[in-house]
Design a protein around this motif. Sequence first.
Motif, PDB file in Angstrom:
ATOM      1  N   SER A   1      32.886  31.447  35.109  1.00 40.80           N
ATOM      2  CA  SER A   1      33.048  29.995  35.026  1.00 40.80           C
ATOM      3  C   SER A   1      34.143  29.587  34.061  1.00 40.80           C
ATOM      4  N   ARG A   2      34.879  30.546  33.525  1.00 48.75           N
ATOM      5  CA  ARG A   2      35.920  30.225  32.560  1.00 48.75           C
ATOM      6  C   ARG A   2      37.283  30.490  33.189  1.00 48.75           C
ATOM      7  N   PRO A   3      38.270  29.645  32.909  1.00 50.40           N
ATOM      8  CA  PRO A   3      39.586  29.936  33.469  1.00 50.40           C
ATOM      9  C   PRO A   3      40.180  31.167  32.772  1.00 50.40           C
ATOM     10  N   VAL A   4      40.490  32.198  33.543  1.00 46.53           N
ATOM     11  CA  VAL A   4      41.010  33.428  32.941  1.00 46.53           C
ATOM     12  C   VAL A   4      42.179  33.964  33.746  1.00 46.53           C
ATOM     13  N   LYS A   5      42.865  34.919  33.164  1.00 48.83           N
ATOM     14  CA  LYS A   5      43.961  35.599  33.853  1.00 48.83           C
ATOM     15  C   LYS A   5      43.547  36.995  34.291  1.00 48.83           C
ATOM     16  N   LEU A   6      42.539  37.524  33.599  1.00 47.96           N
ATOM     17  CA  LEU A   6      42.122  38.894  33.880  1.00 47.96           C
ATOM     18  C   LEU A   6      40.606  38.948  33.970  1.00 47.96           C
ATOM     19  N   LEU A   7      40.129  39.554  35.026  1.00 48.32           N
ATOM     20  CA  LEU A   7      38.685  39.695  35.196  1.00 48.32           C
ATOM     21  C   LEU A   7      38.346  41.182  35.235  1.00 48.32           C
TER      22      LEU A   7
ATOM     23  N   GLU B   1      43.142  32.933  43.202  1.00 49.79           N
ATOM     24  CA  GLU B   1      43.639  31.999  42.171  1.00 49.79           C
ATOM     25  C   GLU B   1      44.617  32.716  41.251  1.00 49.79           C
ATOM     26  N   ASP B   2      45.110  33.894  41.661  1.00 47.81           N
ATOM     27  CA  ASP B   2      46.088  34.647  40.874  1.00 47.81           C
ATOM     28  C   ASP B   2      45.514  35.324  39.636  1.00 47.81           C
ATOM     29  N   VAL B   3      44.242  35.591  39.657  1.00 44.04           N
ATOM     30  CA  VAL B   3      43.647  36.357  38.567  1.00 44.04           C
ATOM     31  C   VAL B   3      43.814  37.842  38.898  1.00 44.04           C
ATOM     32  N   ALA B   4      44.090  38.637  37.855  1.00 44.33           N
ATOM     33  CA  ALA B   4      44.128  40.089  38.056  1.00 44.33           C
ATOM     34  C   ALA B   4      42.707  40.596  37.908  1.00 44.33           C
ATOM     35  N   VAL B   5      42.236  41.371  38.888  1.00 43.51           N
ATOM     36  CA  VAL B   5      40.845  41.824  38.854  1.00 43.51           C
ATOM     37  C   VAL B   5      40.779  43.349  38.751  1.00 43.51           C
TER      38      VAL B   5
END
Lengths: 349, 514
Positions: free
Chosen positions: B422-428, B455-459
């Motif tokens: 639920s938090r805006p992040v760049k890396l998950l 959403e352009d997050v790196a997972v």
Amino acid sequence: MSRKRVWKTSSIVSMVLAVGLVVMAILVNTTSLSQQTWLRVLFGVSALNFALRATVPLVLGALSGILCERSGIINIGIEGMMLAGAFAGFVVKVATNSWPLGMSLMAGVLAAVLIGGVMGLLHATLSIRYRMDQIISGTIIIILAAGFTAYLFDRDAVAEGKFVAMPIPGLSKIPVLGEVLFNNPPLTYLALILVVVLHVALFHTRWGLRTRACGEHPRAADTVGINVNRYRYMNTTLGGMMAGLAGGFLVLEAVGQFQEGMTAGRGFISLAAMIFGNWMPFGALGASALFGYTQALQNELLLAGVVNVPRHFISMLPYVVTIVAVSGFVGRVRPPAAEGKVYETESSA
Amino acid sequence: MADQPIPALEVRNITKRFPGVIANQDVNLKLYPGEILGLLGENGAGKTTLMNIIYGLYHPTEGEILVRGQPVVMHSPKDAIALGIGMVHQHFQLVPVMTVAENVMLGSEAVRNGFLDVGAVAQRIHELSSRYNLDVDPYALVEDLPVGVRQRVEIVKTLYRQAEILILDEPTAVLTPQEIQGLFQIMNLLKEQGKSIIFITHKLKEVLQVADRIAVLRQGKVVGEADPRTATQASLAAMMVGREVILTVDKKPAQPGPVILEIQGLTARNDLGEPALREVSLTVRAGEILGVAGVQGNGQTELVEVLTGLRPALGGRITVQGKDMTNASPRQVTEEGPSCHVPEDRHAYGMVGSYSVAHNLVLNTYYRPPFAQGITVNEPAIVEHASRLVKEYDVRTPSVLTPASSLSGGNQQKMVVAREFSRPVKLLIAAQPTRGIDVGSIEFIHNQIVAKRDEDVAVLLVSYELDEIMALSDRIAVMYKGQIIDVLPREEATREKLGLLMAGVHPDEAASSA
Ligand SMILES: Nc1ncnc2c1ncn2[C@@H]1O[C@H](COP(=O)(O)OP(=O)(O)OP(=O)(O)O)[C@@H](O)[C@H]1O
Ligand SMILES: [Mg+2]
């Protein structure tokens, strides 16, 4: 892993210290080194005897703490249980002054242990049945004991006689060591034996295994059919008895009489010894011996008339050592994981 | 079942109420000697509660239990054990500071002359362990053992007690595919000896493979039974959830952007001080999912711990968005990454059991507005936030103020996922994000992970489930003995190829393309 290594080093260090102490004690007491005031203060037979006498109530108190906390109940009420035990021992001793000395003393010890047990049971009931915070319950025990003993104490009562040294044939003839270790009154021997007994019981019997499980992971104990709260009641009561015995020692073996507030913080120092000893009987013995030794040192320094250090500093010594030891070690020891937490389950209801 | 034998175990009209929840309602079940009953149900359906009742840990509000035809009343697990009932709990019931032997004998100790007979117990463990291929060392300390081995210790515990009725509550959630097949062999062996087993799982494939009969619970009630010979995964899923479940993940091709996470030559040790990561290098780009496949215990846990600041790196470099994050604190990792982390062990690193669901949901943000106001916390904001997340992620709880520890295992996991996502992040960083979660919720969480990617997050996804890795990843790295032995694009990664790599075998053609 690292925890284990810490305990390895610390037991090696304490072994080295103990051996050093024995060697020095033998040298100082058998050679002309005894002429040096400082050496005599540090290693004289009288210093060592005093140290052992000061160690006994501390180690019994620490064993009391171990019994309770290994099963998951925090016991800060050791001080109160000791005091109650001391008082009960005194009352019964006075009441039975007319009996043969040995029987009268035994009756006193029995009373001390019994009353200690009652105090332990009270602590267990408050913290398990009534789910009272265990720190508060322990505090209640302390206040209760201090108040009642002061109120009921008859200043004119006199206990006649106390336990005297019972040299162990043969062993007591060993130079220096014999005098220190094997020429003591019975409760001192008993305390040392109890250390061994509790160690074996905790780590090599069914009772010990279950006790430790209750203190570490009560739910796991419950799921294999162990009645967690029954073990907690039992151990806290046993712990109370141990503290009562410490009180009995003070009255019936060390001093011979009761005095108001005579435990003088020993219950708290034994808590420190329990922590410093990592909730292990032998650890507690080592820690108690260290604290007992500093008390002896304080005494010997004052007796030897060391004046270049203000006496107040000398009197502070045992407490300072306690604080330093415990604060330096808290991060390294590990208390039972579930201590102080109420365990509730439908199955034990 | 034409001629019905006496059931080994029967529950009749069992109802169990907790404050605010009816966990079981009028449940009837029969378990016959020598059969494996698969028990399915959504998270919070009441499976564990029912098993705890059978095991004497909870008392039913209504209803009765019959063992071998006789009505019984169980006051505590002691009674259940005496009746030959054994249970492997969903959450381990092992004392970490004790040895395996001590844990196994606890409550049923072997005693000789008043002293514990550790030797005899160790001997018995060796026997059981070699007979069933369990491979446990009786003298190892439980706290030093990886989860998979702890699970086997739990199984040894019940076998040691010679249980006739075995309850296995999600035993496979933490096992590797090989270990699962091993477990099934054990289960079949036990079945042949006439023992009865209740087997709970969320993996439909598994019940179809091993169960003789399947019962499905939904919201505390038995909604039906199924025959594994005729049922399919889809039919079971629909029965559990009450709607059609799409079992495959539907996703667009990845649009990888700039490198977000770069790991170079990372080394670290495990808890025993042995090398766990040997020169691990990986990159994860924005908008892609990198799956780390591998058999459990090959350094995945340590990799995630080093990345999230929970374990020191001994060598190498970690950069996130160009910033050096080697040996950063967990707070730095979450704030400056910014990244989020679904931990492998939810109890140790994911939640505080005695805190409410609402407080657990702000564990990573409580110190910031709107949840913090100066030095106090803004309870209404926290509760509102929690109510929203609980609904969005379908966390089944009577209220957001309920302590997290009384949620069912899968719902605890969903709570952790909800907080982290639920938090805006760049890396998950997600380690086993769907462990112990039912099919319906897996569908949802998988879609959420893909949405994060879009959403352009790196997972970075670590999973021991090959199916999960294959379903989600855009690229797949395989870990073996602390090394990344290969990284394959998803199209090239066949199940067979991955299987070989996971076993440490490097096929020649894969080597030449690497
Ligand atoms: N001790 C408890 N106190 C209050 N409520 C509880 C307690 N234990 C379980 N519950 C509630 O009962 C319901 C059923 O929980 P249970 O653990 O049986 O589910 P489950 O089917 O095992 O789910 P999962 O697959 O997630 O493990 C849940 O709503 C849970 O919140
Ligand atoms: Mg469950």
